[in-house]
Structure formats: C-alpha cells, structure tokens
Design a protein around this motif. Structure first.
Motif, PDB file in Angstrom:
ATOM      1  N   ALA A 247      37.790  12.280  41.210  1.00  0.00           N
ATOM      2  CA  ALA A 247      38.343  13.730  41.987  1.00  0.00           C
ATOM      3  C   ALA A 247      39.852  13.558  41.976  1.00  0.00           C
ATOM      4  N   GLY A 248      40.417  12.392  42.430  1.00  0.00           N
ATOM      5  CA  GLY A 248      41.802  12.320  42.762  1.00  0.00           C
ATOM      6  C   GLY A 248      42.541  12.261  41.195  1.00  0.00           C
ATOM      7  N   ALA A 249      42.053  11.959  40.124  1.00  0.00           N
ATOM      8  CA  ALA A 249      42.444  11.774  39.016  1.00  0.00           C
ATOM      9  C   ALA A 249      42.475  13.229  38.289  1.00  0.00           C
ATOM     10  N   MET A 250      41.311  13.849  38.756  1.00  0.00           N
ATOM     11  CA  MET A 250      41.444  15.377  38.221  1.00  0.00           C
ATOM     12  C   MET A 250      42.575  16.505  38.882  1.00  0.00           C
ATOM     13  N   VAL A 251      42.640  15.929  39.985  1.00  0.00           N
ATOM     14  CA  VAL A 251      44.002  16.624  40.849  1.00  0.00           C
ATOM     15  C   VAL A 251      45.272  16.150  40.186  1.00  0.00           C
ATOM     16  N   ILE A 252      45.526  14.955  39.988  1.00  0.00           N
ATOM     17  CA  ILE A 252      46.583  14.599  39.156  1.00  0.00           C
ATOM     18  C   ILE A 252      46.805  15.168  37.915  1.00  0.00           C
ATOM     19  N   TYR A 253      45.745  15.130  36.931  1.00  0.00           N
ATOM     20  CA  TYR A 253      45.891  15.599  35.775  1.00  0.00           C
ATOM     21  C   TYR A 253      46.191  17.077  35.689  1.00  0.00           C
ATOM     22  N   GLY A 254      45.569  17.882  37.024  1.00  0.00           N
ATOM     23  CA  GLY A 254      46.042  19.459  36.898  1.00  0.00           C
ATOM     24  C   GLY A 254      47.217  19.562  37.285  1.00  0.00           C
ATOM     25  N   VAL A 255      47.775  18.603  38.221  1.00  0.00           N
ATOM     26  CA  VAL A 255      49.260  18.755  38.277  1.00  0.00           C
ATOM     27  C   VAL A 255      50.289  18.408  37.256  1.00  0.00           C
TER      28      VAL A 255
END
Length: 106
Positions: A53-61
C-alpha cells in the motif's frame, strides 16, 4: 538552492523509496513462504500488504495519478480487515499457538 544542487530530484528520491519498499515486500514474501508458524505467516502477510500500500501511494505521487492513492487506501482497509479475521481464526482455533495449559500437562 535547487534540486540539482543535492544531486537527486524529488522524483528520484521517491523512486528510491519505491524500490526499497518493493525490496522490503520481497523479503516479507520470503518470510511468508518460509514462516515456521502460521502466526508468523499472518504477520508477514500483514507487513507485505502494508508495504505494498505504501508503494502504491509513492507510485501515485511519482506518476501524479491520484487513483493509485485511492486504491491504496481501499487496499489497506481490506488488508486490515483480513488480518483481523485471520487473527480471530487463529485465536479461536489456536492454530500454531502454544497453549500454556497443554504444555503444563493439565
């Protein structure tokens, strides 16, 4: 003082954080597959979903697409609920959990 002065851009820092989170997810996947007990595997699964989930947030940023952040939030909530159900199952069935009363012979 610009971004070029420190040698790394903000996007570059986010990409390094993304790589480290994915590496962490791979390590927890190994723990998930080789965990000696079922509670160890449940904790590894929870850790892996959190880092994902953290990786998805960073990828979204990094990609500037807010949909990844929304998906990460839903994914985190669902994984939290799944972890609660797994923990409840483990407590009810005492799967992989040593009972002190059984060890004492009573």
């Amino acid at each position: 003082m610009g971004e070029e002065d420190c040698g790394m851009t903000v996007d570059g820092a986010f990409m390094w954080a993304l790589i480290l989170l994915l590496f962490s997810a791979m390590l927890t996947l190994i723990r998930l597959l080789t965990g000696p007990t079922i509670p160890d595997r449940a904790v590894a699964l929870d850790s892996m979903t959190t880092t994902t989930a953290g990786a998805m947030v960073i990828y979204g940023v990094v990609t500037r697409q807010a949909v990844f952040i929304d998906v990460a939030l839903v994914y985190a909530v669902l994984s939290y609920i799944a972890t609660l159900y797994i923990a409840r199952y483990l407590v009810k069935k005492r799967v992989g959990i040593a009972c002190e009363c059984e060890e004492a012979g009573t």
